[in-house]
Design a protein around this motif. Structure first.
Motif, PDB file in Angstrom:
ATOM      1  N   LEU A 177       0.858  -1.174   0.000  1.00 48.80           N
ATOM      2  CA  LEU A 177       0.000   0.000   0.000  1.00 48.80           C
ATOM      3  C   LEU A 177       0.896   1.226   0.000  1.00 48.80           C
ATOM      4  O   LEU A 177       1.958   1.214   0.616  1.00 48.80           O
ATOM      5  N   ARG A 178       0.467   2.256  -0.671  1.00 48.64           N
ATOM      6  CA  ARG A 178       1.206   3.514  -0.650  1.00 48.64           C
ATOM      7  C   ARG A 178       0.589   4.407   0.408  1.00 48.64           C
ATOM      8  O   ARG A 178      -0.634   4.556   0.472  1.00 48.64           O
ATOM      9  N   ALA A 179       1.448   4.996   1.226  1.00 45.87           N
ATOM     10  CA  ALA A 179       0.988   5.937   2.238  1.00 45.87           C
ATOM     11  C   ALA A 179       2.123   6.898   2.538  1.00 45.87           C
ATOM     12  O   ALA A 179       3.295   6.547   2.399  1.00 45.87           O
ATOM     13  N   ASP A 180       1.781   8.089   2.918  1.00 42.84           N
ATOM     14  CA  ASP A 180       2.769   9.046   3.380  1.00 42.84           C
ATOM     15  C   ASP A 180       3.146   8.626   4.794  1.00 42.84           C
ATOM     16  O   ASP A 180       2.335   8.732   5.717  1.00 42.84           O
ATOM     17  N   VAL A 181       4.364   8.131   4.975  1.00 45.00           N
ATOM     18  CA  VAL A 181       4.751   7.577   6.278  1.00 45.00           C
ATOM     19  C   VAL A 181       4.817   8.644   7.364  1.00 45.00           C
ATOM     20  O   VAL A 181       4.861   8.309   8.542  1.00 45.00           O
ATOM     21  N   THR A 182       4.799   9.918   6.968  1.00 42.87           N
ATOM     22  CA  THR A 182       4.813  10.984   7.971  1.00 42.87           C
ATOM     23  C   THR A 182       3.401  11.399   8.387  1.00 42.87           C
ATOM     24  O   THR A 182       3.243  12.246   9.257  1.00 42.87           O
ATOM     25  N   ASP A 183       2.386  10.782   7.775  1.00 43.13           N
ATOM     26  CA  ASP A 183       0.994  11.080   8.108  1.00 43.13           C
ATOM     27  C   ASP A 183       0.441   9.916   8.931  1.00 43.13           C
ATOM     28  O   ASP A 183       0.111   8.856   8.390  1.00 43.13           O
ATOM     29  N   ARG A 184       0.322  10.112  10.212  1.00 43.02           N
ATOM     30  CA  ARG A 184      -0.092   9.031  11.126  1.00 43.02           C
ATOM     31  C   ARG A 184      -1.444   8.428  10.747  1.00 43.02           C
ATOM     32  O   ARG A 184      -1.647   7.236  10.880  1.00 43.02           O
ATOM     33  N   ARG A 185      -2.366   9.244  10.263  1.00 41.59           N
ATOM     34  CA  ARG A 185      -3.685   8.718   9.884  1.00 41.59           C
ATOM     35  C   ARG A 185      -3.584   7.798   8.675  1.00 41.59           C
ATOM     36  O   ARG A 185      -4.235   6.760   8.637  1.00 41.59           O
ATOM     37  N   GLN A 186      -2.777   8.187   7.695  1.00 42.30           N
ATOM     38  CA  GLN A 186      -2.607   7.326   6.520  1.00 42.30           C
ATOM     39  C   GLN A 186      -1.964   5.998   6.914  1.00 42.30           C
ATOM     40  O   GLN A 186      -2.365   4.944   6.439  1.00 42.30           O
ATOM     41  N   VAL A 187      -0.977   6.075   7.785  1.00 43.37           N
ATOM     42  CA  VAL A 187      -0.290   4.851   8.220  1.00 43.37           C
ATOM     43  C   VAL A 187      -1.265   3.957   8.990  1.00 43.37           C
ATOM     44  O   VAL A 187      -1.345   2.756   8.736  1.00 43.37           O
ATOM     45  N   ALA A 188      -2.006   4.538   9.917  1.00 37.88           N
ATOM     46  CA  ALA A 188      -2.975   3.749  10.685  1.00 37.88           C
ATOM     47  C   ALA A 188      -4.012   3.120   9.755  1.00 37.88           C
ATOM     48  O   ALA A 188      -4.366   1.947   9.911  1.00 37.88           O
ATOM     49  N   GLY A 189      -4.473   3.867   8.760  1.00 41.27           N
ATOM     50  CA  GLY A 189      -5.441   3.331   7.804  1.00 41.27           C
ATOM     51  C   GLY A 189      -4.846   2.203   6.972  1.00 41.27           C
ATOM     52  O   GLY A 189      -5.511   1.197   6.703  1.00 41.27           O
ATOM     53  N   ALA A 190      -3.591   2.353   6.587  1.00 42.80           N
ATOM     54  CA  ALA A 190      -2.930   1.314   5.790  1.00 42.80           C
ATOM     55  C   ALA A 190      -2.747   0.028   6.581  1.00 42.80           C
ATOM     56  O   ALA A 190      -2.713  -1.063   6.010  1.00 42.80           O
ATOM     57  N   LEU A 191      -2.657   0.142   7.897  1.00 41.62           N
ATOM     58  CA  LEU A 191      -2.436  -1.043   8.731  1.00 41.62           C
ATOM     59  C   LEU A 191      -3.714  -1.761   9.132  1.00 41.62           C
ATOM     60  O   LEU A 191      -3.652  -2.862   9.684  1.00 41.62           O
ATOM     61  N   GLU A 192      -4.863  -1.167   8.848  1.00 45.10           N
ATOM     62  CA  GLU A 192      -6.127  -1.815   9.196  1.00 45.10           C
ATOM     63  C   GLU A 192      -6.219  -3.173   8.498  1.00 45.10           C
ATOM     64  O   GLU A 192      -6.083  -3.275   7.295  1.00 45.10           O
ATOM     65  N   GLY A 193      -6.390  -4.217   9.277  1.00 49.20           N
ATOM     66  CA  GLY A 193      -6.538  -5.559   8.743  1.00 49.20           C
ATOM     67  C   GLY A 193      -5.234  -6.258   8.391  1.00 49.20           C
ATOM     68  O   GLY A 193      -5.247  -7.410   7.990  1.00 49.20           O
ATOM     69  N   ALA A 194      -4.117  -5.568   8.540  1.00 50.63           N
ATOM     70  CA  ALA A 194      -2.821  -6.182   8.207  1.00 50.63           C
ATOM     71  C   ALA A 194      -2.342  -7.075   9.343  1.00 50.63           C
ATOM     72  O   ALA A 194      -2.588  -6.791  10.504  1.00 50.63           O
ATOM     73  N   ALA A 208      10.158   0.182   5.494  1.00 54.43           N
ATOM     74  CA  ALA A 208      11.438   0.227   4.782  1.00 54.43           C
ATOM     75  C   ALA A 208      11.725   1.602   4.195  1.00 54.43           C
ATOM     76  O   ALA A 208      12.594   1.733   3.344  1.00 54.43           O
ATOM     77  N   ALA A 209      11.041   2.628   4.649  1.00 58.87           N
ATOM     78  CA  ALA A 209      11.246   3.977   4.120  1.00 58.87           C
ATOM     79  C   ALA A 209      12.494   4.598   4.723  1.00 58.87           C
ATOM     80  O   ALA A 209      12.874   4.311   5.860  1.00 58.87           O
ATOM     81  N   THR A 210      13.106   5.452   3.955  1.00 58.75           N
ATOM     82  CA  THR A 210      14.187   6.294   4.457  1.00 58.75           C
ATOM     83  C   THR A 210      14.077   7.631   3.745  1.00 58.75           C
ATOM     84  O   THR A 210      13.548   7.703   2.629  1.00 58.75           O
ATOM     85  N   ALA A 211      14.529   8.679   4.386  1.00 60.35           N
ATOM     86  CA  ALA A 211      14.385  10.021   3.831  1.00 60.35           C
ATOM     87  C   ALA A 211      15.244  10.201   2.593  1.00 60.35           C
ATOM     88  O   ALA A 211      16.420   9.850   2.579  1.00 60.35           O
ATOM     89  N   GLY A 212      14.650  10.749   1.559  1.00 64.80           N
ATOM     90  CA  GLY A 212      15.401  11.143   0.375  1.00 64.80           C
ATOM     91  C   GLY A 212      16.033  12.503   0.604  1.00 64.80           C
ATOM     92  O   GLY A 212      15.904  13.096   1.684  1.00 64.80           O
ATOM     93  N   ALA A 213      16.676  13.024  -0.405  1.00 68.14           N
ATOM     94  CA  ALA A 213      17.397  14.289  -0.282  1.00 68.14           C
ATOM     95  C   ALA A 213      16.485  15.449   0.113  1.00 68.14           C
ATOM     96  O   ALA A 213      16.904  16.349   0.838  1.00 68.14           O
ATOM     97  N   ALA A 214      15.233  15.438  -0.349  1.00 67.16           N
ATOM     98  CA  ALA A 214      14.329  16.551  -0.075  1.00 67.16           C
ATOM     99  C   ALA A 214      13.434  16.317   1.140  1.00 67.16           C
ATOM    100  O   ALA A 214      12.643  17.170   1.502  1.00 67.16           O
ATOM    101  N   ALA A 266       8.452   4.740  14.568  1.00 66.35           N
ATOM    102  CA  ALA A 266       7.837   4.611  15.890  1.00 66.35           C
ATOM    103  C   ALA A 266       6.324   4.750  15.791  1.00 66.35           C
ATOM    104  O   ALA A 266       5.573   4.007  16.438  1.00 66.35           O
ATOM    105  N   ALA A 267       5.858   5.695  14.964  1.00 71.35           N
ATOM    106  CA  ALA A 267       4.415   5.882  14.793  1.00 71.35           C
ATOM    107  C   ALA A 267       3.779   4.667  14.132  1.00 71.35           C
ATOM    108  O   ALA A 267       2.692   4.228  14.525  1.00 71.35           O
ATOM    109  N   ALA A 268       4.451   4.090  13.135  1.00 68.23           N
ATOM    110  CA  ALA A 268       3.923   2.884  12.478  1.00 68.23           C
ATOM    111  C   ALA A 268       3.856   1.722  13.457  1.00 68.23           C
ATOM    112  O   ALA A 268       2.878   0.970  13.492  1.00 68.23           O
ATOM    113  N   ALA A 269       4.897   1.571  14.266  1.00 76.61           N
ATOM    114  CA  ALA A 269       4.911   0.489  15.261  1.00 76.61           C
ATOM    115  C   ALA A 269       3.792   0.684  16.285  1.00 76.61           C
ATOM    116  O   ALA A 269       3.102  -0.269  16.654  1.00 76.61           O
TER     117      ALA A 269
END
Length: 187
Positions: free
Chosen positions: A7-24, A30-36, A48-51
């Motif tokens: 699933l694609r989600a903005d890992v910095t948006d806690r609501r998107q992450v929580a929604g993506a984890l529903e039913g998982a 595996a995200a890491t910050a890019g240059a920008a 930490a928020a995903a966990a």
């Protein structure tokens, strides 16, 4: 694999992450910050928020892809990567945040971390050709495909019973091609 979905989600948006984890049943972060992007937001706060979201959802496993050498701040590799928004400092904080999210968790609710280094686009070599160890003592080359396979397997072990469960549960491992390892503090 048929048992995996992404699933694609903005890992910095806690609501998107929580929604993506529903039913998982598990989440591999595996995200890491890019240059920008902000290393603080992506490498420290987001894991930490995903966990925490996965634990609240009662969905057991989180697999965290971090980086080898995170406990060697005097190494050249650490200092070089830290030039990019203190990336390594934030990876350490991300690991600590995941551990804190799972502190005191009930049986079956676990995390597993992997610390690859020298990521390549080479074809996967397979688990028999990899070194998987603990202690942040060594690093080497490893294919992204092998990292994905090992993290998935470590998460599956954390879901099992007996010795395999104890081996992978609430633990972090370095992984690299056998024969390519060098002491992490010398990188």
């Amino acid at each position: 694999r048929a048992r995996l979905s992404s699933l694609r989600a903005d890992v910095t948006d806690r609501r998107q992450v929580a929604g993506a984890l529903e039913g998982a049943r598990a989440c591999v972060f595996a995200a890491t910050a890019g240059a920008a992007a902000s290393a603080l937001a992506v490498d420290a706060v987001a894991p930490a928020a995903a966990a925490a979201a996965a634990r609240r959802a009662g969905r057991a496993r989180v697999g965290l892809v971090s980086g080898a050498g995170v406990h060697h701040p005097r190494s050249q590799a650490y200092r070089l990567l830290n030039l990019f928004g203190r990336r390594m400092d934030h990876k350490v904080a991300g690991e600590e945040g995941v551990r804190a999210a799972y502190e005191g968790a009930p049986a079956g609710v676990r995390y597993t971390g992997g610390r690859p280094s020298g990521l390549t686009d080479a074809p996967p070599r397979g688990a028999a050709q990899l070194t998987v160890r603990q202690g942040d003592g060594a690093a080497g080359r490893v294919s992204r495909g092998d990292v994905a396979e090992i993290i998935a397997e470590l998460c599956a072990c954390a879901d099992g019973n007996g010795d395999d469960q104890e081996l992978a549960a609430n633990a972090t491992f370095e992984l690299y091609d056998t024969g390519s390892g060098v002491p992490a503090h010398t990188l």
